[in-house]
Design a protein around this motif. Sequence first.
Motif, mmCIF file in Angstrom:
data_model
loop_
_atom_site.group_PDB
_atom_site.id
_atom_site.type_symbol
_atom_site.label_atom_id
_atom_site.label_comp_id
_atom_site.label_asym_id
_atom_site.label_seq_id
_atom_site.Cartn_x
_atom_site.Cartn_y
_atom_site.Cartn_z
ATOM 1 N N ALA A 142 -9.255 -94.715 6.913
ATOM 2 C CA ALA A 142 -10.264 -94.854 7.961
ATOM 3 C C ALA A 142 -10.039 -96.176 8.686
ATOM 4 C CB ALA A 142 -11.666 -94.804 7.362
ATOM 5 N N VAL B 110 -8.565 -91.067 10.039
ATOM 6 C CA VAL B 110 -9.700 -91.014 10.954
ATOM 7 C C VAL B 110 -9.718 -92.304 11.772
ATOM 8 C CG1 VAL B 110 -11.074 -89.462 9.522
ATOM 9 C CG2 VAL B 110 -11.335 -91.916 9.228
ATOM 10 N N ILE C 89 -17.247 -89.066 7.727
ATOM 11 C CA ILE C 89 -15.865 -89.230 7.276
ATOM 12 C C ILE C 89 -15.666 -88.462 5.971
ATOM 13 C CG2 ILE C 89 -14.125 -90.913 6.549
ATOM 14 C CD1 ILE C 89 -15.762 -92.928 8.369
ATOM 15 N N PHE D 265 -18.514 -98.582 9.571
ATOM 16 C CA PHE D 265 -18.710 -97.467 8.652
ATOM 17 C C PHE D 265 -19.893 -97.748 7.738
ATOM 18 C CE2 PHE D 265 -13.885 -97.277 9.106
ATOM 19 C CZ PHE D 265 -13.947 -96.367 10.151
#
Length: 290
Positions: A111, A137, A183, A202
Amino acid sequence: MTAVPPPDAHQFKLGSCTVTVIKDGASVMDNPWEIFGSNQAPDTVRKLLEQNLLPTEKLVNSYTPAIIDTGFDVIVVDTGIGAAGRARGLGRFREGLKAVGYTPEQVTVVALTHLHGDHIGGLMEDGVPAFPNARYVAGEIEYGFWTDKAREGTPAEGGQKSVLANVVPFAEKMTFLRDGDQIVSGMTAMLAPGHTPGHLVFHLESDGKQLVMTGDTANHYILSVGRPDWEVRFDVDKTQAAKTRRRIFDMIAADRIPFLGFHMPFPAVGFVEKQPEGFRYIPKTYQFDL
């Protein structure tokens, strides 16, 4: 002694997740006022550093990727500088990942908070994917910005070349995130633009415990967290970046949520308390152990 010790690593539990932070390295930078507080008088920056018992003419910038082990997924959050930094003692995340007991093949998700070189440099290793079994991602807006031909011939061209070399090869395996997208279960993306146009943070929640991974929302615990309105040289949109710092750290302070900041002093995890001019950074100690 000739043996080189492994990179600094720190591990703690967040609900049922295990969070491991690895120090990819650190660099010394001259003239802090040219980087932070570029809209302030140099002596104003020097004074704030002196008040906080920090050197006034130099600063240390650390780089701290993380590993989130949910029990189902092993998620790498940002990858560090990679091989390009090893001659300068940087790019040690892959080494650290192995030192704490993971293999690159175990990583299931990579990520990316944004696509600056110190976050994407570790995606490739010797010309092949560093995490061969992972899916990837990244922010939809972020990817679009860096791959746009409009970056050619601008100050962002160097960053674009890094993205073309390190990120574009993974495009077919990449999920492009928008604000609020998930995610994995319990981990969502929040748009936090300014440092770059599509910068993400995040939010992780596990068994009622929370952690926000702020990436480069703030890049120094005094000059940026403490003075969120000061301009930062590395921010693409300096006005937007200041607004985002206020918004994100207001949320973190109000909800008393710990955060992991990529450039915070190792182990890069702490809390903030709101103050008149910004926020007071409170490093993690034993809050996660009891």
